[in-house]
Motif scaffolding. Sequence first.
Motif, PDB file in Angstrom:
ATOM      1  N   ALA A  26       0.838  -1.198   0.000  1.00  0.00           N
ATOM      2  CA  ALA A  26       0.000   0.000   0.000  1.00  0.00           C
ATOM      3  C   ALA A  26       0.873   1.249   0.000  1.00  0.00           C
ATOM      4  O   ALA A  26       0.609   2.216  -0.714  1.00  0.00           O
ATOM      5  CB  ALA A  26      -0.916  -0.011   1.223  1.00  0.00           C
ATOM      6  N   ALA A  27       1.937   1.210   0.793  1.00  0.00           N
ATOM      7  CA  ALA A  27       2.822   2.377   0.873  1.00  0.00           C
ATOM      8  C   ALA A  27       3.486   2.643  -0.467  1.00  0.00           C
ATOM      9  O   ALA A  27       3.711   3.794  -0.845  1.00  0.00           O
ATOM     10  CB  ALA A  27       3.881   2.142   1.951  1.00  0.00           C
ATOM     11  N   GLN A  28       3.784   1.568  -1.199  1.00  0.00           N
ATOM     12  CA  GLN A  28       4.471   1.769  -2.476  1.00  0.00           C
ATOM     13  C   GLN A  28       3.551   2.334  -3.533  1.00  0.00           C
ATOM     14  O   GLN A  28       4.006   2.890  -4.520  1.00  0.00           O
ATOM     15  CB  GLN A  28       5.073   0.441  -2.957  1.00  0.00           C
ATOM     16  CG  GLN A  28       6.299   0.074  -2.152  1.00  0.00           C
ATOM     17  CD  GLN A  28       6.915  -1.223  -2.604  1.00  0.00           C
ATOM     18  OE1 GLN A  28       6.427  -1.852  -3.538  1.00  0.00           O
ATOM     19  NE2 GLN A  28       7.977  -1.634  -1.957  1.00  0.00           N
ATOM     20  N   GLU A  29       2.254   2.159  -3.304  1.00  0.00           N
ATOM     21  CA  GLU A  29       1.332   2.719  -4.287  1.00  0.00           C
ATOM     22  C   GLU A  29       1.153   4.212  -4.098  1.00  0.00           C
ATOM     23  O   GLU A  29       0.715   4.918  -4.993  1.00  0.00           O
ATOM     24  CB  GLU A  29      -0.012   1.991  -4.232  1.00  0.00           C
ATOM     25  CG  GLU A  29       0.053   0.710  -5.057  1.00  0.00           C
ATOM     26  CD  GLU A  29      -1.086  -0.244  -4.767  1.00  0.00           C
ATOM     27  OE1 GLU A  29      -1.834  -0.008  -3.808  1.00  0.00           O
ATOM     28  OE2 GLU A  29      -1.213  -1.235  -5.506  1.00  0.00           O
ATOM     29  N   GLY A  64       4.594  -6.953  -9.741  1.00  0.00           N
ATOM     30  CA  GLY A  64       3.752  -5.983  -9.062  1.00  0.00           C
ATOM     31  C   GLY A  64       2.455  -6.540  -8.516  1.00  0.00           C
ATOM     32  O   GLY A  64       1.626  -5.796  -8.027  1.00  0.00           O
ATOM     33  N   ASP A  65       2.296  -7.853  -8.579  1.00  0.00           N
ATOM     34  CA  ASP A  65       1.061  -8.457  -8.109  1.00  0.00           C
ATOM     35  C   ASP A  65       1.222  -8.914  -6.661  1.00  0.00           C
ATOM     36  O   ASP A  65       1.584 -10.056  -6.397  1.00  0.00           O
ATOM     37  CB  ASP A  65       0.698  -9.639  -9.017  1.00  0.00           C
ATOM     38  CG  ASP A  65      -0.560 -10.356  -8.545  1.00  0.00           C
ATOM     39  OD1 ASP A  65      -1.254  -9.826  -7.646  1.00  0.00           O
ATOM     40  OD2 ASP A  65      -0.842 -11.447  -9.073  1.00  0.00           O
ATOM     41  N   ALA A  66       0.958  -8.022  -5.737  1.00  0.00           N
ATOM     42  CA  ALA A  66       1.135  -8.353  -4.318  1.00  0.00           C
ATOM     43  C   ALA A  66       0.162  -9.438  -3.882  1.00  0.00           C
ATOM     44  O   ALA A  66       0.389 -10.122  -2.894  1.00  0.00           O
ATOM     45  CB  ALA A  66       0.965  -7.106  -3.448  1.00  0.00           C
ATOM     46  N   ASP A  67      -0.916  -9.623  -4.615  1.00  0.00           N
ATOM     47  CA  ASP A  67      -1.885 -10.664  -4.255  1.00  0.00           C
ATOM     48  C   ASP A  67      -1.309 -12.066  -4.409  1.00  0.00           C
ATOM     49  O   ASP A  67      -1.869 -13.034  -3.895  1.00  0.00           O
ATOM     50  CB  ASP A  67      -3.147 -10.543  -5.119  1.00  0.00           C
ATOM     51  CG  ASP A  67      -3.915  -9.268  -4.793  1.00  0.00           C
ATOM     52  OD1 ASP A  67      -3.673  -8.709  -3.690  1.00  0.00           O
ATOM     53  OD2 ASP A  67      -4.728  -8.832  -5.622  1.00  0.00           O
ATOM     54  N   ALA A  68      -0.196 -12.168  -5.148  1.00  0.00           N
ATOM     55  CA  ALA A  68       0.420 -13.482  -5.308  1.00  0.00           C
ATOM     56  C   ALA A  68       1.271 -13.849  -4.091  1.00  0.00           C
ATOM     57  O   ALA A  68       1.767 -14.964  -3.999  1.00  0.00           O
ATOM     58  CB  ALA A  68       1.290 -13.509  -6.572  1.00  0.00           C
TER      59      ALA A  68
END
Lengths: 251, 201
Positions: free
Chosen positions: A85-88, B28-32
Amino acid sequence: MSEDRRNRDPLDHEELESLVAASALDALDPDDQTVVDAHLADCPGCRDLLDSLRETAADLSTGLETPPPPRLRESVLGAVRAEAAAQEQPAPATSDPARAEAPSSRLSRRALIGGGFALAASALVATGVVVARPWRSEEEKDIDQVLDAQDARTYRATWKSAQVTLTHSSSRSSSVLEVEGMDPAPSGRDYQVWSLAKGKAASAGLLRPGENGDARVLVPADAADGAAVTLEPSGGSEQPTSDPFLALDYS
Amino acid sequence: MTSTSEGPAGDPPSTDVVREALLAVAAGDADAFPALYDATSARVYGLVLRVLRDPAQAEEVTQEVYLEVFRRAASFDPSRGSAPGWILMLAHRRAVDRVRSSQSQSDRDVAYESRSHTEEPDPTSEEALGGLEAQQVRSALAQLSERQGEAVRLAYLDGLTHTQVASHLGIPLGTAKTRIRDGLLTLRRLMGTTQRREEES
Ligand SMILES: [Zn+2]
């Protein structure tokens, strides 16, 4: 592995291979690790050896599998969610007042390397922490915007075999550091990029040349007057621990 | 990028899952990330626990390892090794760093002495070794000379430097280095690690 290495290195190659093997087990004292790192930078054969022995070492953990307590899963995934979240968000503003008050028009002209940026490492005070950016597509977009900016200015340098280009855009408050033909950092080390403002360094992340030696990194440049690259322990440091081997000045 | 066939054992079935999840996180897929954690956490925690021998510290270090995995996922290079190998490399390094920085070395030396020369292989692993790959590792370790295996285990599983391996075993440093190198090279041959790397490149 090549003859010329054998002649150049003070240790014979077999001895170096022994150090590489111990390095695959993280079993080297810091002094020996330095020797190995220097050798790895020049010897593809030993880089391959290290890669393959690391796989072998990892296999040794087979059979030790132990499920961690369930609370660890919650804790890890929570921390990762928070970081994602912070990186976004846009990079958090630095709390350093010197940076905050310096207007971007005050980019100073300074000598390239050997001048303002060959600062003693101790004089460099980090104002940020290492931010690796898995969000490549976002970063790629930002990079393209800097490279395409009307006011983009380009600075070039060479370092060893590498061509280095720094493109700076005031309007975008950012730069892009591009390298071509750069050797990978020695094992256990990383190249780290710093944005410099008034003698202070803020991490702009790690520079990891790909297979072809190419890499590019977005460098925040709000009120900054240059960028520098240092060799740091793997994963990067919160502040530089060595003198920059490369420094470019926005002039 | 096919999976492996270095022997009847093959890779653990999770290797492809791990690689796909790691590459997704890198993209970039943190859901993985939960899938990545679930597929690797027993191995990571097990290794870290073995090196540190302290569950509380092992938990802390495992958490640090996964944050590092998340932050550095984009630097994973599949041409240089497997995804589990990359994660375990980060895990081992952090565990060893913790051993060397936070604990009094003399305490650990006492612990080593009291364990004396451990059975082969480590009792914990003997108990847990179950799958086909585990059998392969066990048989590889068994084929390794006792001396080489001991040097490799002290370095990798106990986190000793080669200098400490030498003094622990009461042998010259050069001998320790040679045993570690020859031991690893022998293991690599017995476990077919080279072949796997080549197939993955
Ligand atoms: Zn070499």
